[in-house]
Enzyme design. Structure first.
Site, PDB file in Angstrom:
ATOM      1  N   GLU A 281      41.050  48.873  47.801  1.00  0.00           N
ATOM      2  CA  GLU A 281      40.173  48.546  48.935  1.00  0.00           C
ATOM      3  C   GLU A 281      40.677  47.228  49.491  1.00  0.00           C
ATOM      4  O   GLU A 281      40.542  46.179  48.844  1.00  0.00           O
ATOM      5  CB  GLU A 281      38.717  48.385  48.484  1.00  0.00           C
ATOM      6  CG  GLU A 281      38.088  49.646  47.924  1.00  0.00           C
ATOM      7  CD  GLU A 281      37.824  50.692  48.986  1.00  0.00           C
ATOM      8  OE1 GLU A 281      37.917  50.395  50.191  1.00  0.00           O
ATOM      9  OE2 GLU A 281      37.544  51.841  48.594  1.00  0.00           O
ATOM     10  N   CYS A 315      35.138  42.330  54.376  1.00  0.00           N
ATOM     11  CA  CYS A 315      36.299  43.169  54.720  1.00  0.00           C
ATOM     12  C   CYS A 315      35.994  44.008  55.955  1.00  0.00           C
ATOM     13  O   CYS A 315      36.883  44.288  56.750  1.00  0.00           O
ATOM     14  CB  CYS A 315      36.669  44.048  53.536  1.00  0.00           C
ATOM     15  SG  CYS A 315      35.269  44.978  52.923  1.00  0.00           S
TER      16      CYS A 315
HETATM   17  P1  NAD Z   1      42.878  38.345  46.543  1.00  0.00           P
HETATM   18  O1  NAD Z   1      43.747  39.503  46.847  1.00  0.00           O
HETATM   19  O2  NAD Z   1      43.452  36.995  46.603  1.00  0.00           O
HETATM   20  O3  NAD Z   1      42.298  38.480  45.040  1.00  0.00           O
HETATM   21  C1  NAD Z   1      41.594  39.636  44.636  1.00  0.00           C
HETATM   22  C2  NAD Z   1      41.617  39.718  43.123  1.00  0.00           C
HETATM   23  O4  NAD Z   1      42.959  39.969  42.696  1.00  0.00           O
HETATM   24  C3  NAD Z   1      41.184  38.432  42.414  1.00  0.00           C
HETATM   25  O5  NAD Z   1      40.389  38.793  41.300  1.00  0.00           O
HETATM   26  C4  NAD Z   1      42.515  37.829  41.971  1.00  0.00           C
HETATM   27  O6  NAD Z   1      42.411  37.002  40.844  1.00  0.00           O
HETATM   28  C5  NAD Z   1      43.316  39.078  41.644  1.00  0.00           C
HETATM   29  N1  NAD Z   1      44.782  38.928  41.643  1.00  0.00           N
HETATM   30  C6  NAD Z   1      45.530  37.973  42.241  1.00  0.00           C
HETATM   31  N2  NAD Z   1      46.839  38.215  42.021  1.00  0.00           N
HETATM   32  C7  NAD Z   1      46.927  39.350  41.271  1.00  0.00           C
HETATM   33  C8  NAD Z   1      48.013  40.121  40.746  1.00  0.00           C
HETATM   34  N3  NAD Z   1      49.294  39.783  40.939  1.00  0.00           N
HETATM   35  N4  NAD Z   1      47.729  41.247  40.055  1.00  0.00           N
HETATM   36  C9  NAD Z   1      46.444  41.640  39.871  1.00  0.00           C
HETATM   37  N5  NAD Z   1      45.381  40.936  40.328  1.00  0.00           N
HETATM   38  C10 NAD Z   1      45.613  39.804  41.045  1.00  0.00           C
HETATM   39  O7  NAD Z   1      41.621  38.540  47.505  1.00  0.00           O
HETATM   40  P2  NAD Z   1      40.400  37.567  47.724  1.00  0.00           P
HETATM   41  O8  NAD Z   1      40.902  36.388  48.476  1.00  0.00           O
HETATM   42  O9  NAD Z   1      39.685  37.366  46.437  1.00  0.00           O
HETATM   43  O10 NAD Z   1      39.451  38.470  48.675  1.00  0.00           O
HETATM   44  C11 NAD Z   1      39.619  38.558  50.044  1.00  0.00           C
HETATM   45  C12 NAD Z   1      40.342  39.824  50.464  1.00  0.00           C
HETATM   46  O11 NAD Z   1      39.716  40.963  49.912  1.00  0.00           O
HETATM   47  C13 NAD Z   1      40.320  40.048  51.951  1.00  0.00           C
HETATM   48  O12 NAD Z   1      41.602  40.417  52.430  1.00  0.00           O
HETATM   49  C14 NAD Z   1      39.353  41.203  52.157  1.00  0.00           C
HETATM   50  O13 NAD Z   1      39.538  41.966  53.304  1.00  0.00           O
HETATM   51  C15 NAD Z   1      39.543  41.975  50.904  1.00  0.00           C
HETATM   52  N6  NAD Z   1      38.340  42.782  50.592  1.00  0.00           N
HETATM   53  C16 NAD Z   1      38.339  44.129  50.853  1.00  0.00           C
HETATM   54  C17 NAD Z   1      37.200  44.892  50.609  1.00  0.00           C
HETATM   55  C18 NAD Z   1      37.160  46.378  50.903  1.00  0.00           C
HETATM   56  O14 NAD Z   1      36.220  47.047  50.461  1.00  0.00           O
HETATM   57  N7  NAD Z   1      38.107  46.936  51.613  1.00  0.00           N
HETATM   58  C19 NAD Z   1      36.076  44.281  50.077  1.00  0.00           C
HETATM   59  C20 NAD Z   1      36.098  42.917  49.828  1.00  0.00           C
HETATM   60  C21 NAD Z   1      37.256  42.180  50.088  1.00  0.00           C
END
Ligand code: NAD
Length: 508
Positions: A281, A315
């Protein structure tokens, strides 16, 4: 049901909860809190010590509330082993029993409602009313999947063209799951993954965002209180290193990730090793289309709700406004007044309508787009600056007549920033709405429901609101097209994400 006690939703009571109840230096593994040891001081260098710690901030002031210790690969290994050991029993546990655990999670969250709301306001910056909706939505999600799994038939007969053959279909859990969530909806995104995974019979490693650990860690206490069998859910406070270790682990069968596209791409390539099942997502740049016959006042409320709720960190934020040229001027006049009247401030203040951004990093991200808008010479209707005060506050911002080539038109800002354009007819509105690498959600505002539904069928998006905004029910699937992700959460599709069908054939 009145769950809120007037005096319990204060910053002081939330900080007290952190001190009294949040396990700051532990991971929840194999049914108990396990202390995360700091590297031995005589051997650890400064870098490894730092990577083992993180601070949780009060978004309203930018001050540190608490320091948490983060997991490393050591805890990932322990958690995978615990989830593997728990899997044979949990996957065979009667559906009614699994459902009763989900209902018990919901009930315990209800009992702790104010504490969970308070921690979310404190750590994420959300206004109280928004945090209450989040916790209620998470509770509803656990209840929904408790109910759905008990309604699913154990076996169903598949009709075939061969009269001498019987074909039976059933569903089996996908296996051991790595669930990775972002910071913008703590507890909600977790529930969207955890509830169907547990309902299906999967065991789980859950990695909350390191940015909003305070509300998320309360889940470990809840699982302990309801006596969920050990190893079924393991909670690993950690950052990228832990997420990567989870997604690369050979014993993980399924990854469900919500977050940014940049990390989503990494997760997808990590999942390729060992051919793991995956749901993603990701981001959005959703449109809100305001038709010529729309009620302007109501349209402005929907526009504001769609982009300034959670300070735009959604999002599915409708961050691109498309308005019919015939009503554009009067809509912008009303929108400017309403936006400038929004009460911005501390989430704990009940008058607040928009709180701070979650972190300094997110504030800098929004500031970067303000600078790009200046460099691109965009027309700013209102806002366009960060607030000169403590905490991570940006002004609710609207740019008009934004070219479709602008970076603010094409890229996800993830903050309170709206870009807009006018259109002359429905065909142009649909073309503009679909002009994005993302396709998560959309809103249509029109007095003509039939025309709006016609338009909805032509807009590429997984969820479309007509004369509504941002309501997501547990019954409806959630997810996007194009680069907004792969798969669906919530609804029946959200359960399917954690199951695989099995067929049994025999002659008779
Ligand atoms: P992010 O991608 O920075 O982090 C998300 C998660 O991934 C965190 O728990 C982080 O620690 C983890 N992570 C980081 N590097 C990783 C790796 N290499 N391998 C596995 N996990 C890793 O996102 P964010 O800044 O926490 O959230 C914002 C983003 O999330 C925005 O782009 C938003 O659009 C998206 N989002 C999408 C939805 C949806 O339903 N489509 C919902 C909420 C947020």
């Amino acid at each position: 049901m009145e769950m809120t006690n007037a005096n319990s939703l204060t910053r002081e009571s939330a900080i007290q909860t952190v001190h009294d109840e949040v396990m700051l230096n532990a991971a929840y593994i194999d049914g108990k809190w396990m202390t995360i040891e700091a590297p031995a001081t005589d051997t650890a260098d400064a870098d490894s010590y730092d990577s083992n710690h993180d601070s949780s901030y009060d978004s309203n002031s930018g001050t540190i509330i608490a320091t948490t210790r983060l997991c490393t690969k050591v805890q990932v290994e322990l958690a995978v082993n615990a989830a593997s050991a728990a899997y044979p029993s949990w996957s065979q546990t009667a559906v009614s029993k699994r459902a009763s655990y989900l209902n018990a999670i919901a009930e315990t969250m209800e009992q702790q409602f104010d504490k969970l709301v308070g921690l979310s306001v404190l750590n994420n910056g959300k206004p109280i009313e928004e945090a209450k909706i989040d916790v209620s939505d998470a509770i509803a999600c656990y209840r929904y999947y408790a109910n759905l799994i008990t309604e699913q038939a154990t076996w169903s007969e598949v009709s075939t063209s061969e009269s001498s053959i019987r074909l039976l279909k059933t569903y089996a859990p996908v296996g051991i799951c790595a669930l990775i969530v972002p910071w913008n909806f703590p507890m909600v995104t977790t529930a969207w993954k955890l509830a169907p995974a547990l309902a299906a019979g999967c065991t789980v490693l859950l990695k909350p965002s390191e940015v909003t650990l305070l509300p998320e860690l309360m889940l470990g206490n809840i699982l302990s209180a309801i006596k969920l069998p050990k190893g079924v859910v393991n909670i690993l406070p950690g950052a990228a290193e832990v997420g990567a270790a989870m997604t690369c682990h050979p014993l993980i069968d399924k990854i469900s990730f919500t977050g940014s596209n940049a990390v989503g791409e990494k997760v997808m390539s990590q999942a390729a090793k060992g051919i793991k099942d995956i749901s993603l997502e990701l981001g959005g740049k959703s449109a809100i289309v305001v038709c010529a016959d729309a009620d302007i006042d109501h349209a402005c409320d929907l526009i504001i709700g769609g982009i300034f709720t959670n300070a735009g960190q959604i999002c599915s934020a409708t961050s691109r406004l498309l308005v019919h040229e015939s009503i554009a001027q009067s809509l912008f006049d009303t929108l400017k007044v309403k936006t400038e009247n929004l009460q911005i401030g501390d989430g704990f203040d009940t008058d607040t309508q928009m709180g701070p951004l979650v972190s300094e990093q997110q504030l800098n991200q929004v500031k970067k787009y303000f600078d790009i808008a200046t460099a691109e010479n965009l027309t700013c209707l209102t806002g366009g600056e960060v607030l000169n005060r403590q905490g991570y506050f940006a002004m609710p911002t609207i740019y008009t007549n934004v070219p479709v080539t602008s970076r603010l038109w094409t890229e996800e800002v993830f903050g309170p920033v709206l870009v807009s354009q006018t259109f002359t007819d429905h065909a142009e509105a649909i073309a503009l709405a679909n002009d994005s690498q993302f396709a998560l959600a959309a809103s249509i505002v029109s007095a003509d429901e039939t025309a709006a539904v016609e338009m909805a069928l032509q807009i590429q998006a997984g969820h479309i609101w007509i004369n509504e905004q941002q309501i997501v029910l547990p019954e409806s699937g959630w997810g996007g097209f194009k680069q907004s992700g792969i798969g669906r959460e919530l609804g029946v599709d959200g359960l399917s994400a954690y199951q695989k069908s099995k067929h049994v054939l025999f002659s008779h």
